[in-house]
Scaffold this active site. Structure first.
Site, PDB file in Angstrom:
ATOM      1  N   PHE A 179      22.450  41.142 -17.910  1.00 31.19           N
ATOM      2  CA  PHE A 179      21.855  40.513 -19.342  1.00 31.19           C
ATOM      3  C   PHE A 179      22.644  41.063 -20.497  1.00 31.19           C
ATOM      4  CE2 PHE A 179      17.811  39.569 -21.758  1.00 31.19           C
ATOM      5  CZ  PHE A 179      18.124  38.231 -21.230  1.00 31.19           C
ATOM      6  N   SER A 229      19.194  43.797 -15.150  1.00 31.56           N
ATOM      7  CA  SER A 229      20.248  44.686 -15.474  1.00 31.56           C
ATOM      8  C   SER A 229      20.060  46.061 -15.371  1.00 31.56           C
ATOM      9  CB  SER A 229      20.513  44.160 -17.126  1.00 31.56           C
ATOM     10  OG  SER A 229      19.488  44.689 -17.769  1.00 31.56           O
ATOM     11  N   ARG A 285      32.835  37.940 -11.433  1.00 28.50           N
ATOM     12  CA  ARG A 285      33.972  38.490 -10.731  1.00 28.50           C
ATOM     13  C   ARG A 285      33.801  38.216  -9.163  1.00 28.50           C
ATOM     14  NH1 ARG A 285      36.745  38.106 -14.535  1.00 28.50           N
ATOM     15  NH2 ARG A 285      38.047  39.424 -15.625  1.00 28.50           N
ATOM     16  N   GLU A 289      41.537  36.206  -5.243  1.00 25.11           N
ATOM     17  CA  GLU A 289      42.175  34.772  -6.003  1.00 25.11           C
ATOM     18  C   GLU A 289      43.729  35.218  -6.144  1.00 25.11           C
ATOM     19  OE1 GLU A 289      40.469  35.031 -10.130  1.00 25.11           O
ATOM     20  OE2 GLU A 289      38.267  34.941  -9.064  1.00 25.11           O
ATOM     21  N   HIS A 349      38.524  29.706 -11.269  1.00 24.89           N
ATOM     22  CA  HIS A 349      38.470  30.702 -12.265  1.00 24.89           C
ATOM     23  C   HIS A 349      38.619  29.988 -13.642  1.00 24.89           C
ATOM     24  CE1 HIS A 349      38.661  35.364 -13.045  1.00 24.89           C
ATOM     25  NE2 HIS A 349      38.083  34.659 -14.327  1.00 24.89           N
TER      26      HIS A 349
HETATM   27  C1  DGY Z   1      37.566  37.081 -18.643  1.00 25.77           C
HETATM   28  O1  DGY Z   1      37.947  37.070 -19.694  1.00 25.77           O
HETATM   29  O2  DGY Z   1      37.308  38.231 -17.979  1.00 25.77           O
HETATM   30  C2  DGY Z   1      37.451  36.054 -17.795  1.00 25.77           C
HETATM   31  O3  DGY Z   1      37.355  36.232 -16.258  1.00 25.77           O
HETATM   32  C3  DGY Z   1      38.596  34.905 -18.098  1.00 25.77           C
HETATM   33  O4  DGY Z   1      38.298  34.423 -19.294  1.00 25.77           O
END
Ligand code: DGY
Length: 326
Positions: free
Chosen positions: A155, A177, A239, A268, A285
């Site tokens: 949050f 959170s 992520r 990725e 992403h």
């Molecule tokens: C970040 O900024 O961490 C994003 O994953 C990409 O904008």
């Protein structure tokens, strides 16, 4: 006095280039593909600054190869690609780009949420295929978003931006959170705190907005998916490694959850074949990828770098323990 030498692992945008060039002698990696690792290690050897994308791992190896390095400016808010303690140990300042991508990322998380709920990926494929025969009562029926319960995990700024959007859809908002928000914040966002397991059991949409760290890596495993409703969706714009992808594939295959909207992945750009399913909306992403926001991110990275070389405190310093020279 010669300007400090800086390597930028991307061409950046004009607005950022102008700022950087005012104070630094910048070498850009201008090819469309990512800079190969050996090329990076060779080019960084004589550099005092590095403006880098989140695809660049900044750890012992790079720091050893760059003995003159004094600042690493990440063009991202997430900084799990940077070994911050290793930077600190070598007196290298690390910075990120907080604050400018929250709304854009929340817009995109919402896009994935809507697309997954309403089966937009499948609908788009059908509309383009030439195989759409007729309107049909039961064709591509999805699930409503309005009036449902949104579970926000993490949050912070982006999580709160999600809560704000949920209001327009008449949704109940619950959040989790590490630290419960103060009462007035919960009131402002009409959000109720839940323990994580309770949130998973109640939410129709679970959206992830936490950073990747040792506490969150692999947090979403089989045990967590088993707690979710079989009708619920997982949305991840945070992520990839916060989710155990093999467990997610199993949860999707076995009907433990109804679907997912994913922007980020464990490794990725590799995407597990098991995730390429009809009930999963996939994106590469791109949560912060609006021209306005990506430009601001590059500008902030440039400003951090220039401030540092002007002897000021870099505004978004991740390791304030590093003492900057006056
Ligand atoms: C970040 O900024 O961490 C994003 O994953 C990409 O904008």
């Amino acid at each position: 006095m010669p300007k400090p030498k800086v390597l930028a692992t991307h061409e950046l945008f004009d607005a950022a280039r102008q700022i950087l060039q005012e104070a630094c002698d910048v070498e850009y990696w201008a090819k469309p593909e990512l800079i190969p690792r050996d090329e990076l290690l060779q080019r960084v050897r004589d550099k005092e600054g590095l403006v880098s994308l989140l695809t660049v791992r900044v750890g012992e190896e790079l720091l050893r190869a760059a003995p003159k390095l004094r600042i690493v400016a990440n063009v991202a808010v997430g900084f799990d690609n940077i070994d911050v303690p290793a930077c600190t140990a070598r007196g290298v300042v690390a910075t990120n780009t907080p604050g400018v991508l929250d709304e854009t990322t929340a817009d995109f998380a919402w896009t994935l949420l809507m697309a997954a709920a309403r089966r937009l990926g499948e609908g788009e494929a059908l509309a383009r295929s030439g195989n759409w025969k007729n309107w049909d009562l039961a064709q591509l029926v999805g699930t409503d978003v309005h009036g449902k319960t949104l579970g926000i995990v993490g949050f912070g700024r982006i999580g709160k931006a999600m809560a704000r959007r949920a209001r327009g859809f008449n949704m109940k908002v619950i959040y989790n959170s590490p630290k419960r928000a103060p009462e007035e914040v919960e009131k402002e966002f009409a959000a109720e705190y839940r323990e994580l397991n309770a949130l998973l059991a109640e939410a129709d949409f679970v959206t992830l907005h936490m950073p990747l760290n040792e506490g969150t890596r692999g947090l979403f495993d089989m045990a967590k998916f088993s707690r979710m409703k079989p009708t619920a969706f997982l949305i991840n714009t945070a992520r990839g490694p916060v989710v155990d992808e093999a467990a997610l594939v199993y949860a999707l295959e076995s009907g433990k959850i109804a679907g997912a909207g994913l922007d980020v992945y464990e490794n990725e750009p590799f995407i597990l074949p098991g995730l390429k399913r009809a009930n999963v909306v996939l994106a590469p992403h791109m949560g912060s990828a609006s021209l306005e926001t990506r430009t601001k991110m590059a500008v902030i990275a440039a400003e951090n770098t220039v401030a540092f070389f002007k002897g000021q405190k870099a505004p978004n310093m991740l390791n304030p323990d590093v003492v900057q020279p006056k």
